[in-house]
Design a protein around this motif. Structure first.
Motif, short mmCIF file in Angstrom:
data_model
loop_
_atom_site.label_atom_id
_atom_site.label_comp_id
_atom_site.label_asym_id
_atom_site.label_seq_id
_atom_site.Cartn_x
_atom_site.Cartn_y
_atom_site.Cartn_z
N ASP A 139 14.14 36.21 35.27
CA ASP A 139 15.35 35.64 35.88
C ASP A 139 16.53 35.61 34.93
O ASP A 139 16.43 35.99 33.76
N TRP A 140 17.67 35.08 35.42
CA TRP A 140 18.93 35.21 34.66
C TRP A 140 18.90 34.56 33.27
O TRP A 140 19.55 35.09 32.35
N VAL A 164 11.71 44.79 30.17
CA VAL A 164 11.41 44.67 31.60
C VAL A 164 12.03 43.36 32.08
O VAL A 164 12.00 42.35 31.36
N LEU A 165 12.62 43.40 33.25
CA LEU A 165 13.21 42.19 33.83
C LEU A 165 12.53 41.91 35.16
O LEU A 165 12.47 42.80 36.02
N THR A 166 11.99 40.72 35.31
CA THR A 166 11.46 40.34 36.62
C THR A 166 12.46 39.42 37.30
O THR A 166 12.89 38.41 36.73
N GLY A 208 21.29 42.27 32.79
CA GLY A 208 19.86 42.53 32.64
C GLY A 208 19.42 43.69 33.53
O GLY A 208 18.62 44.55 33.12
N ILE A 209 19.95 43.73 34.74
CA ILE A 209 19.58 44.80 35.68
C ILE A 209 20.09 46.15 35.16
O ILE A 209 19.41 47.16 35.24
N VAL A 210 21.29 46.14 34.59
CA VAL A 210 21.84 47.38 34.05
C VAL A 210 21.02 47.86 32.84
O VAL A 210 20.76 49.05 32.68
N SER A 211 20.56 46.90 32.02
CA SER A 211 20.00 47.28 30.73
C SER A 211 18.49 47.48 30.69
O SER A 211 18.00 48.24 29.85
N ALA A 212 17.75 46.78 31.54
CA ALA A 212 16.28 46.83 31.45
C ALA A 212 15.78 48.23 31.73
O ALA A 212 16.33 48.93 32.58
#
Ligand code: ADP
Ligand code: GLC
Length: 490
Positions: A139-140, A164-166, A208-212
């Motif tokens: 999360d954020w 990895v981002l969940t 996070g979405i852009v980078s993971a």
């Protein structure tokens, strides 16, 4: 593989909702598969030091304002080989709250609190001399971790570590004034470059979405929903762009904690083979809450954060909601446990005062949550959206039939009743309106009074569902391989 989770919540140390449960049980499941799993979280003031061990050394983490000095503690995750590290920095975490003192008032320094936590992950690994293959943010709050991996840590000893981002809930993104950007310790070129920019503000989750390397979310249906304008909270376009590296993996549940055969919070135990103990739990629940003791009356339970996401307006809204009509026209009992928005807490207290067949408890109470799951016949969860949802899975394995909106993880875990065949494990509606909630509660009560044999077989079927982490933990394993391959190619 060596895997480090970085998280703001971890059951039993710190939990505000399903996030803590999900992170903890996934860590345990991965560790059981043989991975070296460790978790970093803050040592909030309410986490007692009694069971923690202090680790030598001091971590120094720079933010724009100052150099933070932090101590480290370690503990074991109960019933698991996974290791927990707690970051002690009293100026940031020495308070009695995770995100704020109450759910509607955040700490103003949260951008700094959580970017320091994210940065501390790297200092921790260096301190331990342990460089993970995977760093997984949840999360954020910890979404800056994959950003650091691709910026200031790109050519360091972390060059082979994949991020990895969940996403447990897209509704919370960590959006703050750009005045806070400096606290992240990144050059201004990364304001746009790493994807922080969001309508002139900064957005932790977006970066996070852009980078993971890879992104996971907590159910297959939610993975599709967040790529549409109605479920995307403004980020659907970006998520569609990343769809090749985005996957929905259904959360499992901790079957040691949530098991009606062994649950220490229950006055009696039961299983699909012998369900007789459930009636004892129901009586205990009715007695504790002051409901009429009546085995025949269908009892509907709710355990929830009282926030819009959970469909509370449709149920408890003063003139809009359907609860009054349910209580006035259907012979049912209702037991509610929750805390959150003040208007909803007040509405629940008013219903409790007015209707003997309705009892609400305001607050957070783990034991009562277990008793409601076990002692109820039905579980109402009309969420507006639900990334995964744990309570409906707890309900199913406790033989308590869910009444749910067909959305997100609810759609992936509950099978709708077929009244001709008696199939299914719960009762579903397609569009969230007060009328739909009312009708579906009415439908479930019709089945209770007129098709008791269906209710009995549905219960047995529900209790036999396998929601353990086994399959999903293996899916994460495959996702990690994919993430590592992408990292290598960079
Ligand atoms: P969310 O994380 O969106 O709140 P989930 O269904 O994934 O929804 O998880 C909710 C978790 O929080 C469950 O473990 C539930 O039992 C717990 N919970 C929520 N409210 C309360 C409460 N008032 N008292 C005890 N447990 C609660
Ligand atoms: C979030 C979601 C919930 C999910 C939980 C754990 O709190 O709202 O649906 O079950 O995270 O992943």
């Amino acid at each position: 593989m060596k895997i480090l989770f970085i998280s703001s919540e971890l059951t039993p140390f710190a939990k505000s909702g399903g996030l803590g449960d999900a992170v903890s049980s996934l860590a345990a499941a991965l560790s059981k598969l043989g991975h070296d799993v460790r978790v970093l979280l803050p040592r909030y003031y309410f986490i007692s030091k009694n069971t923690l061990r202090r680790i030598n050394g001091l971590l120094e983490i720079d933010s724009a304002r100052e150099r933070h000095r932090a101590f480290l503690y370690t503990a074991n995750l109960p019933n698991s080989q996974a290791k927990v590290y707690l970051l002690e920095c009293d100026s940031l975490y020495g308070r009695n709250g995770i995100y704020g003192y109450s759910s509607n008032q955040e700490f103003p320094d949260n951008p700094e609190r959580f970017s320091v936590l994210s940065k501390a992950a790297f200092a921790l690994c260096r301190n331990l001399g342990w460089i993970p293959d995977i760093m997984q943010a949840h999360d954020w709050p910890t979404a800056p971790v994959p950003v650091y991996l691709n910026t200031i840590e790109k050519n360091t000893e972390f060059s082979g570590t994949a991020g990895v981002l969940t996403i447990h809930n897209l509704g919370y993104q960590g959006i703050y004034s750009r005045d806070h950007f400096a606290e992240l310790g990144l050059g201004w070129e990364y304001y746009y470059g790493a994807g922080f920019e969001y309508y002139g503000n900064i957005n932790f989750l977006k970066a996070g979405i852009v980078s993971a390397e890879c992104i996971a979310t907590v159910s297959p249906t939610y993975a599709m929903e967040i790529q549409t304008p109605s479920g995307g909270f403004g980020l659907d376009g970006l998520l569609r762009q990343r769809s090749r590296d985005l996957v929905g993996i259904l959360n499992g549940i901790d079957t040691e904690v949530w098991n009606p055969l062994t649950d220490p919070f229950l006055p009696a135990h039961y299983s699909a083979g012998d369900i007789s103990g459930k009636a004892i739990c129901k009586e205990a629940l009715q007695k504790e809450l002051g409901l009429p003791i009546d085995p025949q009356a269908p009892l509907i339970g709710m355990v929830t954060r009282l926030v819009e996401q959970k469909g509370i307006s449709e149920v408890f809204g003063r003139t809009y909601g359907c609860m009054r009509k349910i209580l006035e026209t259907i012979h049912v009992q209702v037991a509610v446990l929750g805390s959150g928005d003040a208007w909803a807490e007040e509405a629940i207290m008013n219903f409790s005062a007015q209707y003997p067949q309705f009892k609400g408890v305001i607050g957070y109470n783990e034991r009562l949550a277990h008793l409601i799951e076990a002692g109820s016949d039905f579980f109402l969860m009309p969420s507006r959206y639900e990334p995964c949802g744990l309570n409906q899975m707890y309900s199913l394995v406790y033989g308590t039939l869910p009444i749910v909106h067909r959305t997100g993880g609810l759609a992936d875990t509950v099978v709708n009743y077929n009244q001709d065949l008696g199939d299914g494990t719960g009762f579903m509606f397609d569009d969230l309106t007060p009328q739909a909630v009312y009708d579906t509660v009415g439908w479930a009560m019709w089945a209770w009074y007129n098709r008791p044999e269906h209710i009995k077989t549905m219960r047995e079927r529900a209790m036999k569902q396998d929601f353990s982490w086994n399959r999903s933990a293996e899916e994460y394993g495959r996702l990690y391989q994919h993430a590592l391959a992408l990292r290598k190619a960079k």
